[in-house]
Design an enzyme around this catalytic site. Structure first.
Site, PDB file in Angstrom:
ATOM      1  N   GLU A  92       0.495  20.913  -8.539  1.00 23.57           N
ATOM      2  CA  GLU A  92       0.874  20.389  -7.226  1.00 23.57           C
ATOM      3  C   GLU A  92       2.392  20.528  -7.121  1.00 23.57           C
ATOM      4  OE1 GLU A  92      -0.681  16.402  -6.310  1.00 23.57           O
ATOM      5  OE2 GLU A  92      -2.279  16.761  -7.742  1.00 23.57           O
ATOM      6  N   ASP A 102      -0.141  23.783  -5.094  1.00 28.72           N
ATOM      7  CA  ASP A 102      -0.771  22.957  -4.071  1.00 28.72           C
ATOM      8  C   ASP A 102       0.326  22.143  -3.382  1.00 28.72           C
ATOM      9  OD1 ASP A 102      -2.069  21.005  -2.625  1.00 28.72           O
ATOM     10  OD2 ASP A 102      -3.614  20.631  -4.136  1.00 28.72           O
ATOM     11  N   SER A 104       0.439  13.768  -5.756  1.00 28.60           N
ATOM     12  CA  SER A 104      -0.125  12.883  -4.737  1.00 28.60           C
ATOM     13  C   SER A 104      -0.132  11.420  -5.131  1.00 28.60           C
ATOM     14  CB  SER A 104      -1.553  13.320  -4.412  1.00 28.60           C
ATOM     15  OG  SER A 104      -2.364  13.255  -5.571  1.00 28.60           O
ATOM     16  N   LYS A 115      -2.835  16.216   6.390  1.00 30.19           N
ATOM     17  CA  LYS A 115      -1.881  15.188   5.953  1.00 30.19           C
ATOM     18  C   LYS A 115      -0.707  15.207   6.942  1.00 30.19           C
ATOM     19  CE  LYS A 115      -3.727  15.817   1.307  1.00 30.19           C
ATOM     20  NZ  LYS A 115      -4.807  14.841   1.360  1.00 30.19           N
ATOM     21  N   HIS A 174       1.076  17.546  -0.236  1.00 27.74           N
ATOM     22  CA  HIS A 174       1.883  16.409   0.223  1.00 27.74           C
ATOM     23  C   HIS A 174       3.320  16.809   0.569  1.00 27.74           C
ATOM     24  CE1 HIS A 174      -1.311  13.545  -0.563  1.00 27.74           C
ATOM     25  NE2 HIS A 174      -1.638  14.387  -1.536  1.00 27.74           N
ATOM     26  N   HIS A 221      -4.556  17.232  -9.016  1.00 28.47           N
ATOM     27  CA  HIS A 221      -5.582  16.612  -8.162  1.00 28.47           C
ATOM     28  C   HIS A 221      -6.986  17.097  -8.540  1.00 28.47           C
ATOM     29  CE1 HIS A 221      -7.790  16.122  -4.248  1.00 28.47           C
ATOM     30  NE2 HIS A 221      -7.101  14.992  -4.249  1.00 28.47           N
ATOM     31  N   ASN A 242      -2.012   9.625   4.988  1.00 28.18           N
ATOM     32  CA  ASN A 242      -1.159  10.788   4.722  1.00 28.18           C
ATOM     33  C   ASN A 242      -0.592  11.360   6.026  1.00 28.18           C
ATOM     34  OD1 ASN A 242      -1.803  10.705   1.932  1.00 28.18           O
ATOM     35  ND2 ASN A 242      -3.785  11.617   2.409  1.00 28.18           N
TER      36      ASN A 242
HETATM   37  C1  LIG Z   1      -2.921  17.353  -4.039  1.00 29.83           C
HETATM   38  C2  LIG Z   1      -4.112  17.466  -3.150  1.00 29.83           C
HETATM   39  N1  LIG Z   1      -4.746  18.634  -3.049  1.00 29.83           N
HETATM   40  C3  LIG Z   1      -5.821  18.787  -2.263  1.00 29.83           C
HETATM   41  C4  LIG Z   1      -6.324  17.736  -1.521  1.00 29.83           C
HETATM   42  C5  LIG Z   1      -7.550  17.945  -0.710  1.00 29.83           C
HETATM   43  O1  LIG Z   1      -7.220  18.166   0.623  1.00 29.83           O
HETATM   44  P1  LIG Z   1      -8.268  17.796   1.768  1.00 29.83           P
HETATM   45  O2  LIG Z   1      -8.159  16.307   1.959  1.00 29.83           O
HETATM   46  O3  LIG Z   1      -7.813  18.582   2.946  1.00 29.83           O
HETATM   47  O4  LIG Z   1      -9.614  18.195   1.291  1.00 29.83           O
HETATM   48  C6  LIG Z   1      -5.675  16.509  -1.569  1.00 29.83           C
HETATM   49  C7  LIG Z   1      -6.168  15.392  -0.732  1.00 29.83           C
HETATM   50  O5  LIG Z   1      -6.515  14.347  -1.127  1.00 29.83           O
HETATM   51  C8  LIG Z   1      -4.556  16.351  -2.409  1.00 29.83           C
HETATM   52  O6  LIG Z   1      -3.935  15.175  -2.520  1.00 29.83           O
END
Ligand SMILES: Cc1ncc(COP(=O)(O)O)c(C=O)c1O
Length: 388
Positions: A165, A194, A169, A228, A197, A122, A36
């Site tokens: 999101e 969220d 992702s 990321k 990405h 996610h 990422n």
């Molecule tokens: C959409 C989404 N939210 C949250 C996370 C979690 O973030 P972190 O990797 O910083 O724990 C991810 C990571 O995989 C993600 O893809």
């Protein structure tokens, strides 16, 4: 160790193997098409230098929770910087995006509230929803039209939350944020977005899809991961003053956990400066996606790239997805297979994550390798993705 437990776990592991769902830990090798690190900032010398200097100045660890002896000026500084970047009143730094999502949902949603959560959210959002004491309703992916009736049915007179999101992702598609914002205005629901990405990558200034959609970032609460595109680690929750004030008082992942190493905050200050000063990284990322599309088209692969830098190549079967990833890795391309529960059953896939550091020749070689994998490894099952 009780034999009964060991036996049960052995059975569980065996079932994962039988279903083609066993995972293994594999260090990076070959051309990066799976991380990422979309802008290539994780290894930028300005970012690594800032981290090294901060360790030399302030030590390796923070030694306590932020509410105790773990607080440092670097955290406050990077939070001010991130809030200015995002255009919010405040921001609060968490040690991971996963924990930030748990924190927001468990602190803000209470018993008798109702959370409306996108079906493809996610795992960290799903876990936050489950851990909160609120009721919840899963709505069809990006189905903004379904929301007003659902809210009227399930949460009349109650506080509702819409959770999504912004850039998904595993599918790379984009949520209808403007639609959600109008549902929130009409119903009084709160919007939680969220931007894992999208932050660093989307929007004219790179602050994410809220910016790109022209929405007021203080009218919702956003979670912006820093591991990321920002290239380091952790996440910023951004939004209005009252939300951040409350998270400091009530968010358990913030309160009951040692603060991250302060050097991470210093590295993030450098990373945010680069994102601000080098918009050409975002332009280059977009041009890499276009180049990939051209290269895939040239090989007759009907794989649509866009609307983002995450390109899913859905294969379906778990074992075949892994075989395809293995074949690409053997040719020097670090592509990973994504299987349930990261994606719905029957949609195992290669998740191509494009980054700004890829050059034309590498992208062209990759497209040739992928075409070859379709013709050889996946030949036994006719695929609609190979044309002509
Ligand atoms: C959409 C989404 N939210 C949250 C996370 C979690 O973030 P972190 O990797 O910083 O724990 C991810 C990571 O995989 C993600 O893809």
């Amino acid at each position: 160790m009780p034999d009964a437990l060991a036996g049960r776990i052995w059975d569980r592991l065996q079932s994962l193997k039988d279903a083609g769902l066993e995972r293994s830990l594999r260090a990076p090798s070959g051309v990066d098409l799976s991380s990422n690190d979309y802008l290539g900032l994780s290894a930028d010398p300005r970012v690594t230098r800032a981290m090294i200097d901060a360790v030399a100045r302030g030590g390796a660890g923070s030694t306590g929770s932020r509410l105790l002896r773990g607080e440092r000026t670097a955290f406050a500084e990077v939070e001010r910087k991130f809030a200015a970047f995002k255009g919010t009143e405040r921001a609060l730094y968490f040690s991971s995006g996963y924990l930030a999502n748990l924190a927001v949902l468990t602190a803000l949603a209470e018993k008798d509230d109702v959370i409306f959560s996108d079906a493809l959210n996610h795992a960290s959002l799903i876990d936050g929803v489950r851990l909160s004491h609120a009721d919840y309703v899963i709505f069809s992916h990006s189905d903004v039209a379904s929301l007003e009736p659902l809210i009227a049915q399930h949460s009349a007179e109650k506080q509702a939350f819409i959770v999504t999101e912004s850039l998904f992702s595993m599918d790379g598609d984009i949520a209808p944020l403007t639609g959600y914002a109008s549902v929130c205005r009409a119903t009084g629901a709160a919007l939680i977005v969220d931007e894992a990405h999208a932050v660093g990558v989307r929007g004219r200034r790179g602050s994410g899809l809220l910016e790109e959609a022209g929405l007021d970032p203080n009218s919702c609460i956003s979670i912006n991961t820093a591991g990321k595109a920002l290239g380091v680690s952790g996440a910023f929750v951004a939004g209005p003053e009252w939300a951040i004030d409350y998270l400091i008082q009530r968010a358990r992942p913030f309160i009951f956990s040692t603060a991250p190493p302060p050097s991470i905050a210093s590295a993030l200050i450098a990373s945010l400066d680069i994102i601000d000063q080098e918009p050409e990284r975002r332009t280059r990322l977009a041009s890499r996606v276009s180049r990939l599309q051209q290269a895939l088209d040239a090989h007759g692969l009907a794989i649509p790239c866009g609307p983002s830098h995450i390109v899913p190549v859905v294969i379906g079967d778990n074992t075949r997805a892994v075989a395809a990833a293995d074949a690409l890795q053997a040719q020097g391309f670090d592509v990973r297979a994504i299987r349930p529960p990261s994606v719905p059953a029957g949609t195992s896939r290669l998740r191509l994550a494009v980054n700004a550091m890829l050059d034309d020749a590498t992208i062209d070689r990759f497209a040739a390798a992928l075409a070859n994998v379709f013709r050889t490894v996946l030949l036994a099952s006719p695929s609609s993705m190979v044309e002509g």
